[in-house]
Enzyme design. Structure first.
Site, PDB file in Angstrom:
ATOM      1  CG  ASP A 170      -4.288   5.487  -2.682  1.00 40.47           C
ATOM      2  OD1 ASP A 170      -3.309   4.910  -2.162  1.00 40.47           O
ATOM      3  OD2 ASP A 170      -5.455   5.309  -2.327  1.00 40.47           O
ATOM      4  CG  ASP A 195      -1.971   1.101   1.124  1.00 42.23           C
ATOM      5  OD1 ASP A 195      -2.810   1.041   0.209  1.00 42.23           O
ATOM      6  OD2 ASP A 195      -1.942   2.028   1.941  1.00 42.23           O
TER       7      ASP A 195
END
Length: 405
Positions: A277, A100
Site C-alpha cells: 500500500d 492512491d
C-alpha cells in the site's frame, strides 16, 4: 494538453521521469505519470497511529465484502502522500489529485471547481464515498482525462464533489486500486472502470499494470517514477518476480499478497496475508510479531511519534529484516529500518533520536490482514501492480542497500 506541475507545496519533493519497459513484453506500450511525494508537516504527528487507523478501517471495509461502499479508510491523514497534476476536459482544467493504490474512484472538486467543457457528460448518477476522516458527495460525469501527453483517456468516470471534507490543499483523488473497491459508490452502476482499466481497454497501454519506483528521501538521486503499462528496467537491479494475489480476506480486497518475515534469520511472522500500500508510511506487522521484533532489537517506544527508538549502539548491532514473498527474499537493511533522520522533526521527533519504521498493526496474526508493506518498504524495492495477471511483482533497485537514512 496535460503537463507536469512546476511546483508543489511539499517537504519531500520528488519529480518523476519517463520509463520504457513492460513487465511482460519488451515492445508493449507504456507511459509515465509525473508526481510529487510529500511528508505532511502538521507539527507533532503520531505517524504509527495514523497508519494504524488507516489499516484498521481498511480491514473493516474489506471484511464487509467488496460492496463496502461508504465504509472506507483514511487517506487525508496519511503522513506521506503522492499528488499528480491531472487535466480534465477540453480545454483541460488542471487538478491536484492524491494518487492512491488503496482506493479506486477518481474525483475532483474539493478545492478547484470542476469546469464542464464540450467533452463533459453528466450521467445523472450520484457518487458518495467516505475515507474515514474525509469524504465527498456529488455527481458523476464522464470526461476526457489527461494524465500526461501520452496518457489520455476518453469517457472516464469522474466524481464531481458538491461537498467534501478533509481534503486541504488537494482537489480530490486519482484512484488506482482494484476496480471492485468502487462497488456501491456510484448510483445505478455496479463497478466503475478505473483510470488504469480505461488506459488498457482504450489501447493506450498493452498490459493493465502499474510500476512504482520510489527512493529514500535523503538519497543522492531524488528521482522516482510511476509507469502505467509496465516497469522501467533501468531502475531495477534484479528481475521482477511476481506472486499471485492472496485469496485471504480482507487482504484480498486490496493489493494483497502472502509473505513471511524474519529478523536476523529468525522468523517473526510466519507466512500470512497482508497488503502492499502506497498510502501507508511505515511497515506494519501483527502485534505478536512486533513484540518479537521489539525484543530482538532492544528498542523502546517513543510515545510522541508512536515509533520504536534505538540507541546508536543498538543501531550498530541491527540486523536485516527479510521479507519472503513467493520464492524470493527482499531485505530491509539496518539503514532501511530507520526513519530518515533529516525528517525527524516532521513527525514530532527529536533530531538526535534513531526511530525504526516497523510498527504494530494493532492485532495479532491470523486476522486476514497481518502486515502492510508501506512506503518504507517500497522506497527500497520496485513494485508492479498487475491487474491483467492478478499479481504483484517486486525487484531490487540501486537504492535497496542505501545508507542515506
Amino acid at each position: 494538453m496535460m503537463f507536469p506541475s512546476k511546483a508543489f507545496l511539499s517537504i519531500l519533493f520528488v519529480m518523476l521521469s519517463s520509463a520504457d519497459a513492460s513487465p511482460l513484453r519488451s515492445d508493449a506500450r507504456k507511459a509515465t505519470l509525473s508526481f510529487a511525494a510529500r511528508v505532511n508537516a502538521r507539527g507533532a504527528v503520531n505517524v504509527a497511529a495514523a497508519d494504524r487507523a488507516r489499516v484498521q478501517a481498511m480491514k473493516q471495509a474489506g471484511s464487509m465484502g467488496k460492496r463496502a461502499g461508504k465504509s472506507s479508510f483514511s487517506i487525508t491523514n496519511a503522513v506521506v502522500t503522492y499528488t499528480a497534476q491531472v487535466g480534465i476536459g477540453s480545454p483541460a482544467t488542471e487538478y491536484t489529485l492524491i494518487i492512491d493504490t488503496g482506493s479506486s474512484n477518481t474525483w475532483v472538486g474539493a478545492n478547484t471547481p470542476y469546469n464542464p467543457t464540450a467533452t463533459s457528460v453528466d450521467t445523472g448518477n450520484t457518487v458518495d464515498v467516505s475515507y474515514g476522516s474525509g469524504s465527498f458527495f456529488g455527481e458523476e460525469y464522464t470526461d476526457t482525462v489527461y494524465l500526461s501527453n501520452t496518457l489520455v483517456i476518453t469517457g472516464q468516470s469522474i466524481g464531481v464533489a458538491s461537498s467534501s471534507q478533509g481534503f486541504s490543499g488537494v482537489d480530490g483523488i486519482l484512484g488506482v486500486g482494484p476496480a471492485d473497491l468502487t462497488e456501491s459508490t456510484v448510483s445505478n452502476v455496479d463497478i466503475v472502470s478505473t483510470v488504469t482499466d480505461n488506459l488498457y481497454s482504450q489501447g493506450v497501454i498493452d498490459t493493465e499494470a502499474l510500476g512504482i519506483y520510489f527512493v529514500p528521501p535523503d538519497a543522492s538521486d531524488s528521482a522516482g517514477e510511476l509507469t502505467f503499462g509496465g516497469h522501467d528496467s533501468s531502475k531495477i537491479t534484479s528481475p521482477v518476480t511476481y506472486v499471485p494475489l492472496t485469496t485471504t480476506s480482507p487482504a484480498s480486497s486490496y493489493w494483497g499478497i502472502d509473505q513471511s518475515i524474519s529478523y536476523g534469520g529468525s522468523t517473526i511472522l510466519s507466512e500470512t496475508a497482508g497488503i502492499v500500500d502506497t498510502g501507508t508510511t511505515l511497515v506494519l506487522i501483527a502485534s505478536d510479531a512486533f513484540s518479537t521484533y521489539q525484543t530482538a532489537t532492544g528498542a523502546v517506544m517513543d510515545e510522541a511519534t508512536g515509533l520504536l527508538t534505538i540507541t546508536s549502539g543498538q543501531y550498530d548491532k541491527l540486523q536485516s529484516l527479510t521479507f519472503k514473498i513467493g520464492g524470493k527474499t527482499y531485505d530491509l537493511t539496518p539503514n532501511a529500518q530507520i526513519w530518515p533522520r533529516s525528517l525527524n522533526a516532521d513527525i514530532g521527533g527529536s533530531s538526535s533520536n534513531i526511530y525504526l519504521i516497523v510498527a504494530d498493526i494493532g492485532s495479532d496474526s491470523g486476522s486476514g490482514l497481518d502486515f502492510v508493506n508501506g512506503y518504507a518498504f517500497l522506497q527500497r524495492h520496485y513494485s508492479v501492480f498487475d491487474t491483467t495477471n492478478n499479481q504483484v511483482g517486486f525487484a531490487n533497485t540501486p537504492h535497496t542497500d542505501d545508507k542515506s537514512n
